[in-house]
Design a protein around this motif. Structure first.
Motif, PDB file in Angstrom:
ATOM      1  N   GLY A  63       0.781  -1.231   0.000  1.00  0.00           N
ATOM      2  CA  GLY A  63       0.000   0.000   0.000  1.00  0.00           C
ATOM      3  C   GLY A  63       0.809   1.275   0.000  1.00  0.00           C
ATOM      4  O   GLY A  63       0.243   2.364   0.053  1.00  0.00           O
ATOM      5  N   GLU A  64       2.123   1.172  -0.082  1.00  0.00           N
ATOM      6  CA  GLU A  64       3.009   2.332  -0.097  1.00  0.00           C
ATOM      7  C   GLU A  64       3.706   2.445  -1.450  1.00  0.00           C
ATOM      8  O   GLU A  64       3.898   1.435  -2.149  1.00  0.00           O
ATOM      9  N   THR A  65       4.102   3.649  -1.811  1.00  0.00           N
ATOM     10  CA  THR A  65       5.006   3.837  -2.940  1.00  0.00           C
ATOM     11  C   THR A  65       6.431   3.759  -2.424  1.00  0.00           C
ATOM     12  O   THR A  65       6.840   4.551  -1.576  1.00  0.00           O
ATOM     13  N   VAL A  66       7.160   2.763  -2.913  1.00  0.00           N
ATOM     14  CA  VAL A  66       8.551   2.524  -2.527  1.00  0.00           C
ATOM     15  C   VAL A  66       9.418   2.775  -3.750  1.00  0.00           C
ATOM     16  O   VAL A  66       8.997   2.509  -4.883  1.00  0.00           O
ATOM     17  N   HIS A  67      10.613   3.305  -3.549  1.00  0.00           N
ATOM     18  CA  HIS A  67      11.506   3.610  -4.666  1.00  0.00           C
ATOM     19  C   HIS A  67      12.692   2.650  -4.681  1.00  0.00           C
ATOM     20  O   HIS A  67      13.324   2.410  -3.646  1.00  0.00           O
ATOM     21  N   ILE A  68      12.969   2.129  -5.866  1.00  0.00           N
ATOM     22  CA  ILE A  68      14.113   1.255  -6.085  1.00  0.00           C
ATOM     23  C   ILE A  68      15.057   1.947  -7.061  1.00  0.00           C
ATOM     24  O   ILE A  68      14.682   2.234  -8.197  1.00  0.00           O
ATOM     25  N   VAL A  69      16.257   2.228  -6.609  1.00  0.00           N
ATOM     26  CA  VAL A  69      17.273   2.820  -7.465  1.00  0.00           C
ATOM     27  C   VAL A  69      17.986   1.708  -8.224  1.00  0.00           C
ATOM     28  O   VAL A  69      18.296   0.654  -7.660  1.00  0.00           O
ATOM     29  N   GLY A  70      18.220   1.940  -9.501  1.00  0.00           N
ATOM     30  CA  GLY A  70      19.064   1.053 -10.297  1.00  0.00           C
ATOM     31  C   GLY A  70      20.360   1.759 -10.635  1.00  0.00           C
ATOM     32  O   GLY A  70      20.349   2.945 -10.996  1.00  0.00           O
ATOM     33  N   LEU A  71      21.471   1.051 -10.520  1.00  0.00           N
ATOM     34  CA  LEU A  71      22.786   1.629 -10.794  1.00  0.00           C
ATOM     35  C   LEU A  71      23.584   0.706 -11.705  1.00  0.00           C
ATOM     36  O   LEU A  71      23.519  -0.520 -11.570  1.00  0.00           O
ATOM     37  N   GLY A  72      24.353   1.295 -12.613  1.00  0.00           N
ATOM     38  CA  GLY A  72      25.319   0.541 -13.389  1.00  0.00           C
ATOM     39  C   GLY A  72      24.749  -0.314 -14.506  1.00  0.00           C
ATOM     40  O   GLY A  72      25.434  -1.208 -15.004  1.00  0.00           O
ATOM     41  N   PHE A  73      23.544  -0.039 -14.945  1.00  0.00           N
ATOM     42  CA  PHE A  73      22.904  -0.836 -15.989  1.00  0.00           C
ATOM     43  C   PHE A  73      23.181  -0.235 -17.371  1.00  0.00           C
ATOM     44  O   PHE A  73      23.721   0.876 -17.497  1.00  0.00           O
ATOM     45  N   ASP A  74      22.757  -0.961 -18.398  1.00  0.00           N
ATOM     46  CA  ASP A  74      22.801  -0.457 -19.771  1.00  0.00           C
ATOM     47  C   ASP A  74      21.553   0.389 -20.001  1.00  0.00           C
ATOM     48  O   ASP A  74      20.435  -0.141 -20.006  1.00  0.00           O
ATOM     49  N   PRO A  75      21.680   1.706 -20.198  1.00  0.00           N
ATOM     50  CA  PRO A  75      20.489   2.562 -20.326  1.00  0.00           C
ATOM     51  C   PRO A  75      19.703   2.332 -21.612  1.00  0.00           C
ATOM     52  O   PRO A  75      18.586   2.840 -21.747  1.00  0.00           O
ATOM     53  N   ASP A  76      20.266   1.572 -22.539  1.00  0.00           N
ATOM     54  CA  ASP A  76      19.574   1.280 -23.793  1.00  0.00           C
ATOM     55  C   ASP A  76      18.950  -0.116 -23.796  1.00  0.00           C
ATOM     56  O   ASP A  76      18.432  -0.546 -24.833  1.00  0.00           O
ATOM     57  N   ASP A  77      18.980  -0.813 -22.658  1.00  0.00           N
ATOM     58  CA  ASP A  77      18.382  -2.143 -22.576  1.00  0.00           C
ATOM     59  C   ASP A  77      16.885  -2.063 -22.872  1.00  0.00           C
ATOM     60  O   ASP A  77      16.150  -1.299 -22.233  1.00  0.00           O
ATOM     61  N   ALA A  78      16.422  -2.863 -23.834  1.00  0.00           N
ATOM     62  CA  ALA A  78      15.046  -2.739 -24.321  1.00  0.00           C
ATOM     63  C   ALA A  78      14.012  -3.045 -23.250  1.00  0.00           C
ATOM     64  O   ALA A  78      12.999  -2.348 -23.127  1.00  0.00           O
ATOM     65  N   ALA A  79      14.239  -4.091 -22.466  1.00  0.00           N
ATOM     66  CA  ALA A  79      13.258  -4.466 -21.445  1.00  0.00           C
ATOM     67  C   ALA A  79      13.157  -3.395 -20.366  1.00  0.00           C
ATOM     68  O   ALA A  79      12.061  -3.070 -19.884  1.00  0.00           O
ATOM     69  N   LEU A  80      14.285  -2.834 -19.965  1.00  0.00           N
ATOM     70  CA  LEU A  80      14.278  -1.761 -18.964  1.00  0.00           C
ATOM     71  C   LEU A  80      13.571  -0.524 -19.509  1.00  0.00           C
ATOM     72  O   LEU A  80      12.706   0.057 -18.835  1.00  0.00           O
ATOM     73  N   VAL A  81      13.908  -0.127 -20.712  1.00  0.00           N
ATOM     74  CA  VAL A  81      13.297   1.077 -21.305  1.00  0.00           C
ATOM     75  C   VAL A  81      11.784   0.904 -21.415  1.00  0.00           C
ATOM     76  O   VAL A  81      11.014   1.820 -21.088  1.00  0.00           O
ATOM     77  N   GLN A  82      11.329  -0.280 -21.851  1.00  0.00           N
ATOM     78  CA  GLN A  82       9.892  -0.517 -21.973  1.00  0.00           C
ATOM     79  C   GLN A  82       9.227  -0.551 -20.606  1.00  0.00           C
ATOM     80  O   GLN A  82       8.122  -0.017 -20.417  1.00  0.00           O
ATOM     81  N   GLY A  83       9.869  -1.169 -19.625  1.00  0.00           N
ATOM     82  CA  GLY A  83       9.309  -1.215 -18.276  1.00  0.00           C
ATOM     83  C   GLY A  83       9.140   0.169 -17.683  1.00  0.00           C
ATOM     84  O   GLY A  83       8.104   0.475 -17.070  1.00  0.00           O
ATOM     85  N   LEU A  84      10.130   1.023 -17.884  1.00  0.00           N
ATOM     86  CA  LEU A  84      10.035   2.393 -17.372  1.00  0.00           C
ATOM     87  C   LEU A  84       8.928   3.164 -18.087  1.00  0.00           C
ATOM     88  O   LEU A  84       8.197   3.940 -17.450  1.00  0.00           O
ATOM     89  N   ALA A  85       8.789   2.958 -19.392  1.00  0.00           N
ATOM     90  CA  ALA A  85       7.720   3.633 -20.128  1.00  0.00           C
ATOM     91  C   ALA A  85       6.352   3.214 -19.599  1.00  0.00           C
ATOM     92  O   ALA A  85       5.443   4.051 -19.453  1.00  0.00           O
ATOM     93  N   THR A  86       6.191   1.940 -19.285  1.00  0.00           N
ATOM     94  CA  THR A  86       4.928   1.450 -18.729  1.00  0.00           C
ATOM     95  C   THR A  86       4.662   2.069 -17.362  1.00  0.00           C
ATOM     96  O   THR A  86       3.537   2.459 -17.039  1.00  0.00           O
ATOM     97  N   THR A  87       5.697   2.182 -16.550  1.00  0.00           N
ATOM     98  CA  THR A  87       5.559   2.768 -15.217  1.00  0.00           C
ATOM     99  C   THR A  87       5.169   4.246 -15.303  1.00  0.00           C
ATOM    100  O   THR A  87       4.375   4.738 -14.500  1.00  0.00           O
ATOM    101  N   ARG A  88       5.721   4.953 -16.290  1.00  0.00           N
ATOM    102  CA  ARG A  88       5.383   6.374 -16.449  1.00  0.00           C
ATOM    103  C   ARG A  88       3.943   6.558 -16.902  1.00  0.00           C
ATOM    104  O   ARG A  88       3.342   7.600 -16.650  1.00  0.00           O
ATOM    105  N   GLY A  89       3.391   5.579 -17.592  1.00  0.00           N
ATOM    106  CA  GLY A  89       2.039   5.694 -18.134  1.00  0.00           C
ATOM    107  C   GLY A  89       1.025   5.988 -17.030  1.00  0.00           C
ATOM    108  O   GLY A  89       1.094   5.449 -15.939  1.00  0.00           O
ATOM    109  N   GLY A  90       0.099   6.839 -17.330  1.00  0.00           N
ATOM    110  CA  GLY A  90      -0.940   7.171 -16.352  1.00  0.00           C
ATOM    111  C   GLY A  90      -0.644   8.398 -15.519  1.00  0.00           C
ATOM    112  O   GLY A  90      -1.518   8.870 -14.786  1.00  0.00           O
ATOM    113  N   ARG A  91       0.555   8.957 -15.623  1.00  0.00           N
ATOM    114  CA  ARG A  91       0.876  10.129 -14.801  1.00  0.00           C
ATOM    115  C   ARG A  91       0.032  11.351 -15.196  1.00  0.00           C
ATOM    116  O   ARG A  91      -0.366  12.121 -14.335  1.00  0.00           O
ATOM    117  N   GLU A  92      -0.221  11.514 -16.495  1.00  0.00           N
ATOM    118  CA  GLU A  92      -0.999  12.693 -16.899  1.00  0.00           C
ATOM    119  C   GLU A  92      -2.424  12.611 -16.363  1.00  0.00           C
ATOM    120  O   GLU A  92      -2.952  13.603 -15.841  1.00  0.00           O
TER     121      GLU A  92
END
Length: 288
Positions: A75-104
């Protein structure tokens, strides 16, 4: 072995999410304050990573790619920091885009609630502070409400309007904990529980968070961070040792006017802890 890094700062935000400075200005500020290993960790976004890495190299600083992923847990919003990854990784980029969805949509609902309490134009006002429209957040609303004279500062805004049970608070369903950790690890990085003292979790819920995080492949926790007290440094140092986690350190810097700690100005880590930057030595980008 003694770490080559004396002043790492592995948690900060730029205009790409809810900070007020560009990645380039953050890099310059970090270097001026003696940071020797830096990470930009914008919320649910990696759009500033190549700029940040280039700016760090130009400043003669070592750099780790970063992000801060919003997760729903107990029931809480918890933050997970990621460090040292490949910023162009397709699965990560898509996952972040999905997480951003709904903010507007969430932001429009927040503005509607505020209008019902006599505060008009909040959505448009918040947008003036947004560097990335996909990432409109409570922080942007808070800056507008201060500008409009509704509150003296952003902490007062959160106390009166933008936390659970107050007008203007609208919950959002974020990523699952396991998904966030898997995106980070799958992209070659290390997952870190961000500022754990901030979450309104019971002792049992916090134990469950650490246990599940570890089971999913998480490897580190922020011990020294801008929102922890000295007693909390000691508490989470013990938690790191109990769960076999490395310790991370980061100011969570957003703005010169708003942040509790400036980049590079945190106390040292407690002695006797493994450091996340030692786990990530092979992923650190060094200046030429």
């Amino acid at each position: 072995m003694t770490s080559p890094y004396q002043n790492p700062d592995l948690h900060s935000h730029s205009v790409v999410s809810d900070g007020t400075l560009t990645p380039e200005a953050l890099a310059a500020r970090a270097r001026a304050n003696g940071v020797d290993l830096w990470a930009l960790t914008d919320h649910d976004e990696v759009g500033g990573q190549h700029r940040a890495a280039a700016a760090a190299r130009a400043q003669g600083m070592a750099y780790l790619c970063g992000t801060e992923i919003s997760v729903s847990f107990a029931g809480e919003t918890v933050h997970i920091v990621g460090l040292g990854f490949d910023p162009d990784d397709a699965a990560l980029v898509q996952g972040l885009a999905t997480t951003r969805g709904g903010r507007e949509q969430r932001a429009r609902e927040m503005a509607t609630q505020l209008a019902a309490h006599g505060i008009e134009g909040a959505f448009e006002g918040a947008l003036r502070y947004v560097g990335n429209p996909d990432l409109i957040s409570r922080t942007h609303f808070a800056r507008f409400l201060v500008e409009a004279g509704v509150c003296r500062d952003t902490p007062e805004v959160f106390r009166k309007y933008l936390t659970e049970g107050k007008p203007g608070y609208v919950p959002h369903r974020w990523a699952a904990l396991g998904d966030a950790v898997r995106w980070i690890v799958g992209a070659g990085g290390v997952a870190v529980i961000a500022h754990p003292a901030r979450y309104r979790l019971t002792a049992n819920e916090e134990y469950a968070l650490f246990s599940e995080f570890r089971a999913h492949g998480g490897q580190a926790v922020e011990v020294v961070t801008g929102s922890h007290t000295s007693a909390e440094y000691a508490r989470y140092a013990r938690m790191a040792q109990e769960f076999g986690l490395a310790a991370s350190r980061g100011s969570d810097f957003h703005s010169p006017e708003e942040s509790s700690y400036d980049l590079g100005c945190l106390p040292r880590q407690p002695a006797g802890l493994a450091s996340v930057w030692d786990l990530l030595e092979a992923r650190i980008q060094h200046p030429a």
